[in-house]
Write a protein that holds these residues in place. Structure first.
Motif, short mmCIF file in Angstrom:
data_model
loop_
_atom_site.label_atom_id
_atom_site.label_comp_id
_atom_site.label_asym_id
_atom_site.label_seq_id
_atom_site.Cartn_x
_atom_site.Cartn_y
_atom_site.Cartn_z
N ARG A 86 -6.13 -3.36 -0.86
CA ARG A 86 -6.98 -1.89 -0.34
C ARG A 86 -8.11 -1.95 -1.64
O ARG A 86 -7.76 -1.91 -2.45
CB ARG A 86 -5.75 -1.10 -0.17
N ASP A 96 -1.76 -6.41 -2.52
CA ASP A 96 -2.41 -5.49 -1.69
C ASP A 96 -3.79 -5.41 -1.93
O ASP A 96 -4.25 -5.06 -3.24
CB ASP A 96 -1.69 -4.13 -2.01
N GLU A 124 6.26 -6.34 8.63
CA GLU A 124 7.42 -5.63 8.19
C GLU A 124 8.50 -6.56 8.56
O GLU A 124 9.43 -6.67 7.61
CB GLU A 124 7.82 -4.22 8.99
N SER A 169 1.54 -4.96 12.68
CA SER A 169 2.30 -4.17 11.51
C SER A 169 3.65 -4.76 11.64
O SER A 169 4.77 -4.89 10.52
CB SER A 169 1.94 -2.83 11.66
N SER A 182 -7.30 -1.96 5.88
CA SER A 182 -5.84 -2.11 5.24
C SER A 182 -4.96 -1.26 5.63
O SER A 182 -5.27 -0.11 6.01
CB SER A 182 -6.01 -2.12 3.61
N TRP A 183 -3.80 -1.80 6.17
CA TRP A 183 -2.64 -0.95 6.55
C TRP A 183 -1.50 -1.19 5.53
O TRP A 183 -1.82 -1.85 4.37
CB TRP A 183 -2.29 -1.30 8.16
N GLU A 184 -0.47 -0.74 5.81
CA GLU A 184 0.90 -0.96 4.80
C GLU A 184 1.03 -2.02 4.31
O GLU A 184 1.37 -2.18 3.21
CB GLU A 184 2.03 -0.02 5.40
N HIS A 185 1.25 -3.03 5.32
CA HIS A 185 1.81 -4.27 4.82
C HIS A 185 0.70 -5.51 5.07
O HIS A 185 1.19 -6.72 4.91
CB HIS A 185 3.11 -4.70 5.62
#
Length: 158
Positions: free
Chosen positions: A157, A155, A142, A138, A45-48
């Protein structure tokens, strides 16, 4: 004899076969957290969004980085999402972006960056491929967040 009928000579110098263990080593060295699915492929998982890192093909020499945006939109927004991904694909070399409709009728956006390494690759090439796929994926996510701020975010995560 046509161009695609010929087999190019194997390049020399430091090339090793694509292998998920090579990606795992890069992630371990970089401190990137990841999981392993039932097929032995990696995900994280990354931010978005989250990404899967897959070695595909008969010789497992096709690298596919596939990302999924955390956002979801109702099915009624599919035309807008199709227009967004068509614009993205026209204006960017990668990753390829496309919407999917889930079993629940929600619209998700996936992206892919795929490269075949028939003769192998160096660690620098693999790191470059990973960095390119994650950073451009990513950036897509965004841009989706900006275009669709009302999207439900899930999310995943761990």
């Amino acid at each position: 004899m046509g161009f695609f009928d010929t087999v190019p000579a194997q390049p020399a110098g430091g090339l090793e076969p694509l292998a998920i263990d090579r990606i795992r080593a890069i992630f371990d060295r970089s401190g990137i957290k990841y999981g392993v699915d039932d097929d032995g492929d990696l995900f994280g998982s990354w931010e978005h969004g989250f990404f899967h890192f897959i070695a595909a093909g008969d010789g497992k020499n096709v690298f596919c980085l596939r990302g999924t945006w955390f956002g979801e939109l109702p099915h009624e927004r599919l035309d807008e999402v199709n227009a967004f991904t068509a614009d993205w694909n026209r204006d960017h070399f990668w990753p390829k972006a496309y919407p999917v409709v889930t079993e629940e009728g929600m619209v998700r956006v996936l992206c892919e960056h795929v490269v075949a390494y028939s003769f192998g690759l160096t660690v620098d090439q693999l790191e470059d491929h990973l960095g390119c796929g994650i950073s451009t994926g990513s950036a897509l996510f965004e841009a989706l967040n900006e275009a669709f701020p009302e999207a439900k975010r899930e999310d995943n995560r761990e």
